[in-house]
Design an enzyme around this catalytic site. Structure first.
Site, mmCIF file in Angstrom:
data_model
loop_
_atom_site.group_PDB
_atom_site.id
_atom_site.type_symbol
_atom_site.label_atom_id
_atom_site.label_comp_id
_atom_site.label_asym_id
_atom_site.label_seq_id
_atom_site.Cartn_x
_atom_site.Cartn_y
_atom_site.Cartn_z
ATOM 1 N N SER A 244 27.591 37.522 40.291
ATOM 2 C CA SER A 244 29.069 37.310 39.654
ATOM 3 C C SER A 244 29.868 37.536 40.490
ATOM 4 O O SER A 244 30.695 37.076 39.870
ATOM 5 C CB SER A 244 28.470 38.556 38.541
ATOM 6 O OG SER A 244 28.851 39.802 39.653
ATOM 7 N N LYS B 15 34.233 43.246 39.338
ATOM 8 C CA LYS B 15 34.988 41.957 39.347
ATOM 9 C C LYS B 15 36.001 42.243 39.019
ATOM 10 O O LYS B 15 37.253 43.322 40.102
ATOM 11 C CB LYS B 15 34.748 42.634 37.240
ATOM 12 C CG LYS B 15 32.923 42.722 36.545
ATOM 13 C CD LYS B 15 32.718 41.110 36.823
ATOM 14 C CE LYS B 15 31.578 41.077 36.207
ATOM 15 N NZ LYS B 15 30.621 42.502 36.324
#
Lengths: 211, 211
Positions: free
Chosen positions: B132, B168
């Site tokens: 990700s 993230k």
DNA sequence: TGGCATACTGTTCAATTGAACAGTGATTGG
DNA sequence: CCAATCACTGTTCAATTGAACAGTATGCCA
């Protein structure tokens, strides 16, 4: 080799081990039995000795008997022996860093286990300049770790090609080796005269720029 | 502080300094004067003492007088004090690694200077799982270093969002913080209940897979 | 030419430090 | 209940080790 020696240790023994490690890290040498005694407030030196004996028996410390100064503890063996001090040879190495007595810019300390290399591995480091390897997720400013050995096709290498040093992927086609930048904006490099592989990349260290 | 003390050192003094450093690295504690004597084949212990005195005077070693064992040398101060031992808390930390007494998987040794952080920085490490963050050139298997502090917008963070922990990019839009994966295949994450920032990424260590 | 740093030899002494011996009390497992 | 481990106290001894003193020879700088 004990899998996780600390799991068998008592709470007190973990405390002593922690102190020994801490002392080692902060002072560069292990504490004496009397320093341990003083830190924990033992009335007797033997209390410290007992703990060290127990820790050595359980494999958490290794005991160099008799040999006075570093005499007893020493770090957990794995931790000590595996610490590599990797010379950083700057951005563009002028010569072969392994051969010459070239002075490194500085040293980078990393433990061998975290890099997945042997404790006896001879590594050197180079600072990456440019964006020619972004396709391999290697960025400008990254520090790459390399070891001098023959590359397998597909490996990323630092190479001296026609007198210039670059980081590229090493590939072979029809028996002919060539270098490929991992960035479509750069062409393949076919060595005109000579291709000297300085090292094969084994790892990378990045400083994340502050956002 | 002397800029580069080794430049003023004589060849012989550099040899002795090298032996001291090497001994320190390999054994975990500095050599005794008699070990130096034996290594260089001096007939007199004083030869070693003289060299150590000279090295201390020039700032290449620091001398803890009298204090027997680690007595004389100790490493160049900067090298020693800046070595961080960073706990690795696994792939997906269950709780807050900074708060709980959670046992780390193991420790990663890196010197503070190479990570561009203070020697007193409290860091922890996490193993990255998944793709990700490939847009930020962070790959599956990479180890990221984090420090617990409030993130600035744009920083990469390890966050506990709605009970799950992920790596993230931290962004703010119209006063509302949210998390964005650096991979178009993943959607933005808007915290439903709570957003707990465990740490801000300061660096990365990668093992280059053998080609 | 004298002074100073380097690079040693050879010897002695004292401090630091590891190690051993002889115990005490609490806890735990068989 | 005994044996073993843990966690200590208190004392003594010997080995390791740092430190000092007294020299010798060389090279360098001014």
């Amino acid at each position: 080799m004990p899998p996780t020696p600390s799991s068998e240790l008592t709470a007190r023994q973990r405390e002593v081990l922690g102190f020994v490690r801490d002392h080692q890290r902060r002072h560069g040498h292990p504490p004496t039995t009397r320093e341990i005694q003083a830190h924990f407030g033992f009335a007797s030196q033997t209390a410290a000795v007992d703990h060290l004996r127990a820790l050595a028996r359980k494999g958490a410390l290794q005991h160099h008997a008799g040999k006075a100064r570093g005499h007893l503890p020493a770090l957990a063996a794995a931790l000590r022996t595996s610490l590599l001090e990797i010379p950083l040879y700057g951005t563009i190495p002028a010569g072969l860093p392994t051969a010459a007595e070239q002075e490194p810019d500085r040293y980078i300390s990393v433990d061998a286990a975290s890099l997945g290399v042997s404790a006896r591995a001879r590594l050197f480091a180079l600072r990456v300049r440019g964006d020619s390897m972004t396709g391999a997720n290697i960025l400008d400013g990254d520090t790459v770790f390399l070891t001098p050995r023959d590359p397998r096709p597909g490996a990323i290498v630092a190479a001296l090609i026609d007198g210039e040093s670059t980081l590229k992927r090493f590939l072979v086609q029809r028996g002919r080796p060539f270098l490929r930048a991992e960035n479509p904006r750069y062409p393949d490099l076919l060595p005109a005269t000579e291709l000297i592989i300085q090292g094969v990349m084994v790892g990378l260290l990045r400083q994340q720029p502050a956002a």
